[in-house]
Design a protein around this motif. Structure first.
Motif, PDB file in Angstrom:
ATOM      1  N   THR A 152      36.034  49.274  38.782  1.00 18.83           N
ATOM      2  CA  THR A 152      37.343  49.607  37.914  1.00 18.83           C
ATOM      3  C   THR A 152      36.786  49.951  36.535  1.00 18.83           C
ATOM      4  OG1 THR A 152      38.650  47.800  39.284  1.00 18.83           O
ATOM      5  CG2 THR A 152      39.554  48.595  37.062  1.00 18.83           C
ATOM      6  N   LEU A 153      37.186  50.969  36.081  1.00 14.44           N
ATOM      7  CA  LEU A 153      36.901  51.321  34.586  1.00 14.44           C
ATOM      8  C   LEU A 153      37.790  50.458  33.932  1.00 14.44           C
ATOM      9  CD1 LEU A 153      37.185  55.136  35.080  1.00 14.44           C
ATOM     10  CD2 LEU A 153      35.095  53.518  34.977  1.00 14.44           C
ATOM     11  N   ALA A 154      37.341  50.222  32.559  1.00  5.71           N
ATOM     12  CA  ALA A 154      37.924  49.345  31.812  1.00  5.71           C
ATOM     13  C   ALA A 154      39.117  49.996  31.322  1.00  5.71           C
ATOM     14  CB  ALA A 154      36.779  48.959  30.550  1.00  5.71           C
ATOM     15  N   VAL A 155      39.063  51.323  31.078  1.00  7.19           N
ATOM     16  CA  VAL A 155      40.262  51.936  30.584  1.00  7.19           C
ATOM     17  C   VAL A 155      41.408  52.063  31.467  1.00  7.19           C
ATOM     18  CG1 VAL A 155      39.028  53.247  29.121  1.00  7.19           C
ATOM     19  CG2 VAL A 155      39.537  54.092  31.114  1.00  7.19           C
ATOM     20  N   GLN A 156      41.122  51.799  32.733  1.00 10.95           N
ATOM     21  CA  GLN A 156      42.066  51.608  33.992  1.00 10.95           C
ATOM     22  C   GLN A 156      43.002  50.432  33.757  1.00 10.95           C
ATOM     23  OE1 GLN A 156      39.157  52.285  37.076  1.00 10.95           O
ATOM     24  NE2 GLN A 156      40.887  53.727  37.939  1.00 10.95           N
ATOM     25  N   ALA A 157      42.423  49.335  33.045  1.00 12.01           N
ATOM     26  CA  ALA A 157      42.950  48.144  33.034  1.00 12.01           C
ATOM     27  C   ALA A 157      43.833  47.980  31.835  1.00 12.01           C
ATOM     28  CB  ALA A 157      41.947  46.907  32.968  1.00 12.01           C
ATOM     29  N   ASP A 158      43.934  48.893  30.924  1.00 12.46           N
ATOM     30  CA  ASP A 158      44.980  48.972  29.579  1.00 12.46           C
ATOM     31  C   ASP A 158      46.284  48.756  30.167  1.00 12.46           C
ATOM     32  OD1 ASP A 158      45.129  49.471  26.872  1.00 12.46           O
ATOM     33  OD2 ASP A 158      46.167  51.246  27.320  1.00 12.46           O
ATOM     34  N   GLY A 159      46.776  47.658  29.667  1.00  6.47           N
ATOM     35  CA  GLY A 159      48.251  47.185  29.717  1.00  6.47           C
ATOM     36  C   GLY A 159      48.337  46.267  31.260  1.00  6.47           C
ATOM     37  N   ALA A 160      47.382  45.941  31.636  1.00  9.21           N
ATOM     38  CA  ALA A 160      47.443  44.961  32.847  1.00  9.21           C
ATOM     39  C   ALA A 160      47.216  43.575  32.337  1.00  9.21           C
ATOM     40  CB  ALA A 160      46.015  45.289  33.813  1.00  9.21           C
ATOM     41  N   THR A 161      47.623  42.779  33.631  1.00  6.85           N
ATOM     42  CA  THR A 161      47.221  41.449  33.341  1.00  6.85           C
ATOM     43  C   THR A 161      46.139  41.030  34.445  1.00  6.85           C
ATOM     44  OG1 THR A 161      49.722  40.899  33.078  1.00  6.85           O
ATOM     45  CG2 THR A 161      48.206  38.963  33.655  1.00  6.85           C
ATOM     46  N   ILE A 162      45.112  40.463  33.390  1.00  7.13           N
ATOM     47  CA  ILE A 162      43.930  40.290  34.258  1.00  7.13           C
ATOM     48  C   ILE A 162      43.507  38.606  34.334  1.00  7.13           C
ATOM     49  CG2 ILE A 162      41.308  40.683  34.028  1.00  7.13           C
ATOM     50  CD1 ILE A 162      41.859  43.506  33.209  1.00  7.13           C
ATOM     51  N   ARG A 163      43.173  38.376  35.449  1.00 11.40           N
ATOM     52  CA  ARG A 163      42.725  36.846  35.438  1.00 11.40           C
ATOM     53  C   ARG A 163      41.397  36.826  35.961  1.00 11.40           C
ATOM     54  NH1 ARG A 163      45.167  32.655  39.818  1.00 11.40           N
ATOM     55  NH2 ARG A 163      44.666  30.835  38.900  1.00 11.40           N
ATOM     56  N   THR A 164      40.427  35.997  35.237  1.00 12.32           N
ATOM     57  CA  THR A 164      38.920  35.840  35.891  1.00 12.32           C
ATOM     58  C   THR A 164      39.023  34.312  36.157  1.00 12.32           C
ATOM     59  OG1 THR A 164      38.459  35.313  33.438  1.00 12.32           O
ATOM     60  CG2 THR A 164      38.373  37.648  34.092  1.00 12.32           C
ATOM     61  N   VAL A 165      37.761  34.048  36.581  1.00  8.60           N
ATOM     62  CA  VAL A 165      37.355  32.619  36.930  1.00  8.60           C
ATOM     63  C   VAL A 165      37.754  31.472  35.788  1.00  8.60           C
ATOM     64  CG1 VAL A 165      34.774  32.542  36.191  1.00  8.60           C
ATOM     65  CG2 VAL A 165      35.891  31.261  38.265  1.00  8.60           C
ATOM     66  N   GLU A 166      37.482  32.144  34.726  1.00  6.60           N
ATOM     67  CA  GLU A 166      37.858  31.304  33.408  1.00  6.60           C
ATOM     68  C   GLU A 166      39.222  30.873  33.303  1.00  6.60           C
ATOM     69  OE1 GLU A 166      36.356  34.001  33.175  1.00  6.60           O
ATOM     70  OE2 GLU A 166      34.341  33.866  31.826  1.00  6.60           O
ATOM     71  N   GLY A 167      40.167  31.717  34.030  1.00  7.71           N
ATOM     72  CA  GLY A 167      41.483  31.503  33.972  1.00  7.71           C
ATOM     73  C   GLY A 167      41.957  30.652  35.065  1.00  7.71           C
TER      74      GLY A 167
ATOM     75  N   ILE B  45      34.191  34.492  44.754  1.00  8.26           N
ATOM     76  CA  ILE B  45      34.730  33.897  46.044  1.00  8.26           C
ATOM     77  C   ILE B  45      35.992  32.984  45.511  1.00  8.26           C
ATOM     78  CG2 ILE B  45      34.348  32.085  47.556  1.00  8.26           C
ATOM     79  CD1 ILE B  45      31.448  33.220  47.898  1.00  8.26           C
ATOM     80  N   LEU B  46      35.618  32.223  44.501  1.00 14.30           N
ATOM     81  CA  LEU B  46      36.829  31.449  43.863  1.00 14.30           C
ATOM     82  C   LEU B  46      38.287  32.385  43.528  1.00 14.30           C
ATOM     83  CD1 LEU B  46      35.107  28.860  41.467  1.00 14.30           C
ATOM     84  CD2 LEU B  46      36.285  28.323  43.578  1.00 14.30           C
ATOM     85  N   MET B  47      37.865  33.590  42.924  1.00 12.49           N
ATOM     86  CA  MET B  47      39.064  34.283  42.752  1.00 12.49           C
ATOM     87  C   MET B  47      39.800  34.876  43.603  1.00 12.49           C
ATOM     88  SD  MET B  47      39.406  34.112  39.358  1.00 12.49           S
ATOM     89  CE  MET B  47      40.689  35.167  39.512  1.00 12.49           C
ATOM     90  N   SER B  48      38.962  35.227  44.898  1.00 11.42           N
ATOM     91  CA  SER B  48      39.674  35.689  46.237  1.00 11.42           C
ATOM     92  C   SER B  48      40.151  34.694  46.731  1.00 11.42           C
ATOM     93  CB  SER B  48      38.336  36.573  46.836  1.00 11.42           C
ATOM     94  OG  SER B  48      38.078  37.367  46.259  1.00 11.42           O
TER      95      SER B  48
ATOM     96  N   LEU C  83      36.362  35.738  54.204  1.00  9.45           N
ATOM     97  CA  LEU C  83      35.205  35.508  53.208  1.00  9.45           C
ATOM     98  C   LEU C  83      34.345  36.695  53.557  1.00  9.45           C
ATOM     99  CD1 LEU C  83      34.803  31.747  53.112  1.00  9.45           C
ATOM    100  CD2 LEU C  83      35.362  33.382  51.183  1.00  9.45           C
ATOM    101  N   GLY C  84      34.467  37.462  54.654  1.00  8.49           N
ATOM    102  CA  GLY C  84      33.487  38.403  55.150  1.00  8.49           C
ATOM    103  C   GLY C  84      33.364  39.334  53.931  1.00  8.49           C
ATOM    104  N   GLY C  85      34.075  39.426  53.062  1.00  6.69           N
ATOM    105  CA  GLY C  85      34.024  40.355  51.761  1.00  6.69           C
ATOM    106  C   GLY C  85      33.100  40.046  50.704  1.00  6.69           C
ATOM    107  N   HIS C  86      32.391  38.896  51.037  1.00  4.53           N
ATOM    108  CA  HIS C  86      31.708  38.265  50.002  1.00  4.53           C
ATOM    109  C   HIS C  86      30.499  38.081  50.620  1.00  4.53           C
ATOM    110  CE1 HIS C  86      34.629  37.577  46.776  1.00  4.53           C
ATOM    111  NE2 HIS C  86      35.583  37.531  47.814  1.00  4.53           N
ATOM    112  N   ILE C  87      29.393  38.102  49.878  1.00  7.27           N
ATOM    113  CA  ILE C  87      28.121  37.736  50.215  1.00  7.27           C
ATOM    114  C   ILE C  87      27.482  36.757  49.242  1.00  7.27           C
ATOM    115  CG2 ILE C  87      25.647  38.641  50.322  1.00  7.27           C
ATOM    116  CD1 ILE C  87      26.926  41.613  50.788  1.00  7.27           C
TER     117      ILE C  87
END
Length: 169
Positions: free
Chosen positions: A70-85, A115-118, A138-142
């Motif tokens: 994902t490009l950073a500019v594509q996230a403009d205006g979005a709501t983003i949650r990371t592991v810190e959240g 993995i935690l986020m997913s 979990l097959g989508g995580h290595i």
């Protein structure tokens, strides 16, 4: 959709873990790099940079996404949650994070944030998953360290505890 100039930085604004953030990014800057280097949110890891390993998974508008694709500019205006959240309050682990700690579901921890986020998103949609369904998901995580057994055990335990907690309400 407006066109972005490739020769200048652009202001990107979004909600990150419940707070408004703003910084500048070049049009080709990846969201992983923007989070880590511009905003200091280093919990999101950069793994393969091809969307394969899942280490960079974040939630964008409530949907898990690979931030390395994902490009950073594509996230403009979005709501983003990371592991810190994920933590319900500063210094307190979420039910899922606590289950990972109790089941020793990490070794180097490199894949853990993704993995935690997913899993956090998955368990909200599937509160009573089967072990087989979890393994498929979990097959989508290595993870190259734990071999998935403790990760699946932690996820099953967290799902059970979340169901028990929701019935207390």
């Amino acid at each position: 959709m407006s066109r972005l100039s490739a020769d200048r930085r652009h202001t990107v604004r979004f909600m990150l873990n419940g707070r408004a953030v703003e910084a500048e990014a070049e049009p080709r800057m990846l969201l992983t790099d923007f989070l880590r280097h511009e905003l200091g949110a280093t919990g999101t890891h950069v793994g393969c940079e091809h969307g394969v390993c899942g280490a960079c998974t974040v939630e964008i508008d409530g949907v898990p996404a690979r931030s390395c694709l994902t490009l950073a500019v594509q996230a403009d205006g979005a709501t983003i949650r990371t592991v810190e959240g994920l933590e319900p309050e500063p210094g307190r682990l979420s039910v899922l994070q606590d289950a990972f700690r109790r089941h020793h579901a990490l070794q180097c921890g490199f894949c853990t944030a993704g993995i935690l986020m997913s899993l956090d998103n998955y368990l909200k949609r599937q509160p009573a998953p089967s072990e087989e369904a979890l393994r498929e998901f979990l097959g989508g995580h290595i993870c190259r360290c734990t071999g998935y057994v403790p990760i699946v055990a932690a996820a099953m335990d967290a799902a059970k505890r979340l169901r028990e907690n929701s019935s207390d309400v």
